[in-house]
Design a protein around this motif. Structure first.
Motif, mmCIF file in Angstrom:
data_model
loop_
_atom_site.group_PDB
_atom_site.id
_atom_site.type_symbol
_atom_site.label_atom_id
_atom_site.label_comp_id
_atom_site.label_asym_id
_atom_site.label_seq_id
_atom_site.Cartn_x
_atom_site.Cartn_y
_atom_site.Cartn_z
ATOM 1 N N VAL A 125 -23.140 40.264 30.626
ATOM 2 C CA VAL A 125 -22.814 39.673 29.326
ATOM 3 C C VAL A 125 -22.253 40.790 28.450
ATOM 4 C CG1 VAL A 125 -23.783 38.595 27.259
ATOM 5 C CG2 VAL A 125 -24.554 37.858 29.535
ATOM 6 N N PRO A 126 -21.046 40.608 27.913
ATOM 7 C CA PRO A 126 -20.406 41.687 27.154
ATOM 8 C C PRO A 126 -21.282 42.298 26.052
ATOM 9 C CG PRO A 126 -18.831 39.950 27.559
ATOM 10 C CD PRO A 126 -20.177 39.437 28.036
ATOM 11 N N GLU A 127 -22.056 41.487 25.354
ATOM 12 C CA GLU A 127 -22.889 41.995 24.263
ATOM 13 C C GLU A 127 -24.000 42.918 24.778
ATOM 14 O OE1 GLU A 127 -22.137 38.618 24.507
ATOM 15 O OE2 GLU A 127 -20.553 38.793 23.029
ATOM 16 N N ASN A 128 -24.329 42.829 26.062
ATOM 17 C CA ASN A 128 -25.393 43.648 26.634
ATOM 18 C C ASN A 128 -24.878 44.952 27.230
ATOM 19 O OD1 ASN A 128 -27.132 41.623 25.919
ATOM 20 N ND2 ASN A 128 -27.188 40.713 27.946
ATOM 21 N N LYS A 129 -23.587 45.117 27.274
ATOM 22 C CA LYS A 129 -23.008 46.339 27.839
ATOM 23 C C LYS A 129 -23.014 47.437 26.779
ATOM 24 C CE LYS A 129 -19.629 45.872 30.806
ATOM 25 N NZ LYS A 129 -20.097 46.151 32.132
ATOM 26 N N THR A 130 -23.123 48.661 27.220
ATOM 27 C CA THR A 130 -23.121 49.777 26.280
ATOM 28 C C THR A 130 -21.712 50.328 26.127
ATOM 29 O OG1 THR A 130 -23.664 51.320 28.062
ATOM 30 C CG2 THR A 130 -25.508 50.413 26.814
ATOM 31 N N ALA A 131 -21.491 50.987 25.026
ATOM 32 C CA ALA A 131 -20.180 51.579 24.755
ATOM 33 C C ALA A 131 -19.813 52.527 25.892
ATOM 34 C CB ALA A 131 -20.200 52.317 23.434
ATOM 35 N N GLY A 132 -18.585 52.445 26.314
ATOM 36 C CA GLY A 132 -18.101 53.317 27.376
ATOM 37 C C GLY A 132 -18.231 52.735 28.769
ATOM 38 N N ASP A 133 -18.956 51.603 28.918
ATOM 39 C CA ASP A 133 -19.041 50.965 30.232
ATOM 40 C C ASP A 133 -17.666 50.451 30.624
ATOM 41 O OD1 ASP A 133 -21.733 51.373 30.509
ATOM 42 O OD2 ASP A 133 -22.326 49.310 30.059
ATOM 43 N N PRO A 134 -17.288 50.594 31.885
ATOM 44 C CA PRO A 134 -15.992 50.050 32.304
ATOM 45 C C PRO A 134 -16.009 48.523 32.250
ATOM 46 C CG PRO A 134 -17.232 50.860 34.193
ATOM 47 C CD PRO A 134 -18.015 51.229 32.965
ATOM 48 N N ALA A 135 -14.833 47.937 32.133
ATOM 49 C CA ALA A 135 -14.733 46.476 32.070
ATOM 50 C C ALA A 135 -15.340 45.832 33.311
ATOM 51 C CB ALA A 135 -13.282 46.053 31.912
ATOM 52 N N PHE A 136 -15.128 46.454 34.460
ATOM 53 C CA PHE A 136 -15.723 45.947 35.697
ATOM 54 C C PHE A 136 -16.352 47.144 36.391
ATOM 55 C CE2 PHE A 136 -16.348 43.898 39.715
ATOM 56 C CZ PHE A 136 -16.469 42.560 39.399
ATOM 57 N N GLY A 137 -17.646 47.264 36.212
ATOM 58 C CA GLY A 137 -18.359 48.415 36.734
ATOM 59 C C GLY A 137 -19.502 48.021 37.649
ATOM 60 N N LEU A 138 -20.497 48.868 37.686
ATOM 61 C CA LEU A 138 -21.627 48.689 38.593
ATOM 62 C C LEU A 138 -22.379 47.384 38.346
ATOM 63 C CD1 LEU A 138 -23.337 49.761 40.893
ATOM 64 C CD2 LEU A 138 -24.669 51.064 39.210
ATOM 65 N N ALA A 139 -22.588 47.016 37.078
ATOM 66 C CA ALA A 139 -23.311 45.776 36.774
ATOM 67 C C ALA A 139 -22.594 44.569 37.368
ATOM 68 C CB ALA A 139 -23.464 45.609 35.264
ATOM 69 N N GLU A 140 -21.280 44.560 37.246
ATOM 70 C CA GLU A 140 -20.494 43.441 37.777
ATOM 71 C C GLU A 140 -20.506 43.428 39.299
ATOM 72 O OE1 GLU A 140 -19.552 44.062 33.638
ATOM 73 O OE2 GLU A 140 -19.606 45.468 35.300
ATOM 74 N N ILE A 141 -20.423 44.594 39.897
ATOM 75 C CA ILE A 141 -20.462 44.675 41.360
ATOM 76 C C ILE A 141 -21.804 44.169 41.879
ATOM 77 C CG2 ILE A 141 -20.491 46.301 43.311
ATOM 78 C CD1 ILE A 141 -18.380 47.941 41.646
ATOM 79 N N GLU A 142 -22.892 44.579 41.241
ATOM 80 C CA GLU A 142 -24.221 44.126 41.661
ATOM 81 C C GLU A 142 -24.371 42.616 41.466
ATOM 82 O OE1 GLU A 142 -26.757 46.687 39.360
ATOM 83 O OE2 GLU A 142 -26.810 48.204 40.963
ATOM 84 N N PHE A 143 -23.814 42.096 40.374
ATOM 85 C CA PHE A 143 -23.867 40.651 40.130
ATOM 86 C C PHE A 143 -23.118 39.888 41.223
ATOM 87 C CE2 PHE A 143 -21.901 36.821 38.350
ATOM 88 C CZ PHE A 143 -23.022 36.131 37.951
ATOM 89 N N VAL A 144 -21.902 40.325 41.518
ATOM 90 C CA VAL A 144 -21.096 39.655 42.551
ATOM 91 C C VAL A 144 -21.824 39.688 43.896
ATOM 92 C CG1 VAL A 144 -18.945 39.788 43.892
ATOM 93 C CG2 VAL A 144 -18.881 39.998 41.406
ATOM 94 N N GLU A 145 -22.390 40.815 44.237
ATOM 95 C CA GLU A 145 -23.128 40.939 45.497
ATOM 96 C C GLU A 145 -24.301 39.959 45.545
ATOM 97 O OE1 GLU A 145 -24.371 42.750 49.223
ATOM 98 O OE2 GLU A 145 -22.500 42.963 48.127
ATOM 99 N N ALA A 146 -25.062 39.889 44.468
ATOM 100 C CA ALA A 146 -26.224 38.993 44.438
ATOM 101 C C ALA A 146 -25.804 37.528 44.482
ATOM 102 C CB ALA A 146 -27.066 39.266 43.190
ATOM 103 N N VAL A 147 -24.776 37.175 43.722
ATOM 104 C CA VAL A 147 -24.307 35.787 43.686
ATOM 105 C C VAL A 147 -23.767 35.370 45.049
ATOM 106 C CG1 VAL A 147 -22.511 34.287 42.709
ATOM 107 C CG2 VAL A 147 -23.905 35.698 41.211
ATOM 108 N N THR A 148 -23.100 36.273 45.719
ATOM 109 C CA THR A 148 -22.501 35.969 47.016
ATOM 110 C C THR A 148 -23.535 35.471 48.017
ATOM 111 O OG1 THR A 148 -20.772 37.601 46.634
ATOM 112 C CG2 THR A 148 -21.135 36.952 48.904
ATOM 113 N N TYR A 149 -24.739 35.985 47.948
ATOM 114 C CA TYR A 149 -25.765 35.639 48.927
ATOM 115 C C TYR A 149 -26.908 34.817 48.357
ATOM 116 C CZ TYR A 149 -23.121 38.788 51.784
ATOM 117 O OH TYR A 149 -22.093 39.372 52.470
ATOM 118 N N ALA A 150 -26.786 34.358 47.128
ATOM 119 C CA ALA A 150 -27.833 33.552 46.504
ATOM 120 C C ALA A 150 -27.750 32.104 46.975
ATOM 121 C CB ALA A 150 -27.687 33.613 44.984
ATOM 122 N N SER A 151 -28.884 31.438 46.934
ATOM 123 C CA SER A 151 -28.919 30.012 47.276
ATOM 124 C C SER A 151 -28.412 29.197 46.086
ATOM 125 C CB SER A 151 -30.350 29.584 47.610
ATOM 126 O OG SER A 151 -31.149 29.569 46.434
ATOM 127 N N ALA A 152 -28.044 27.971 46.354
ATOM 128 C CA ALA A 152 -27.591 27.087 45.277
ATOM 129 C C ALA A 152 -28.690 26.923 44.231
ATOM 130 C CB ALA A 152 -27.167 25.736 45.843
#
Length: 115
Positions: free
Chosen positions: A12-39
């Motif tokens: 969530v953009p409001e939870n990111k800290t200044a200087g975080d890249p637009a698509f960084g580690l948080a997004e990568i971890e989210f995509v990884e988790a969503v990819t293998y999550a159940s419905a």
């Protein structure tokens, strides 16, 4: 499995800290988790995050979660309809995906076409 709700909150953009890249580690971890999550996990995460702040979760993140849930439950009319309505809040339906989701949900539910 990592805590999907915590991972979603991190993108969530409001939870990111200044200087975080637009698509960084948080997004990568989210995509990884969503990819293998159940419905069920995805639907629960979406409910929590959207109840907390409907506009908070970025459209790409909610769209990915909906898409993977729909792929797991292609015969769940309520899920298809929820995905279509969420998608229509952020994107024009130039590709026809939203309309196709609604048509399929109507067919599955045996009801009148959605507006």
């Amino acid at each position: 499995m990592p805590d999907l709700i915590a991972l979603a909150r991190a993108v969530v953009p409001e939870n990111k800290t200044a200087g975080d890249p637009a698509f960084g580690l948080a997004e990568i971890e989210f995509v990884e988790a969503v990819t293998y999550a159940s419905a069920d996990e995805l639907i629960a995460m979406l409910r929590v995050l959207l109840d907390e702040d409907w506009m908070g979760l970025p459209p790409w993140a909610r769209g990915l979660a909906h898409r993977i849930a729909v792929l797991q439950r292609p015969h769940d009319g309520a899920l298809l309809r929820a995905s279509a309505h969420d998608r229509s809040a952020f994107y024009q339906d130039a590709d026809g995906i939203t309309a196709a989701l609604l048509r399929e949900a109507d067919r599955l539910d045996g009801g009148a076409p959605s507006a």
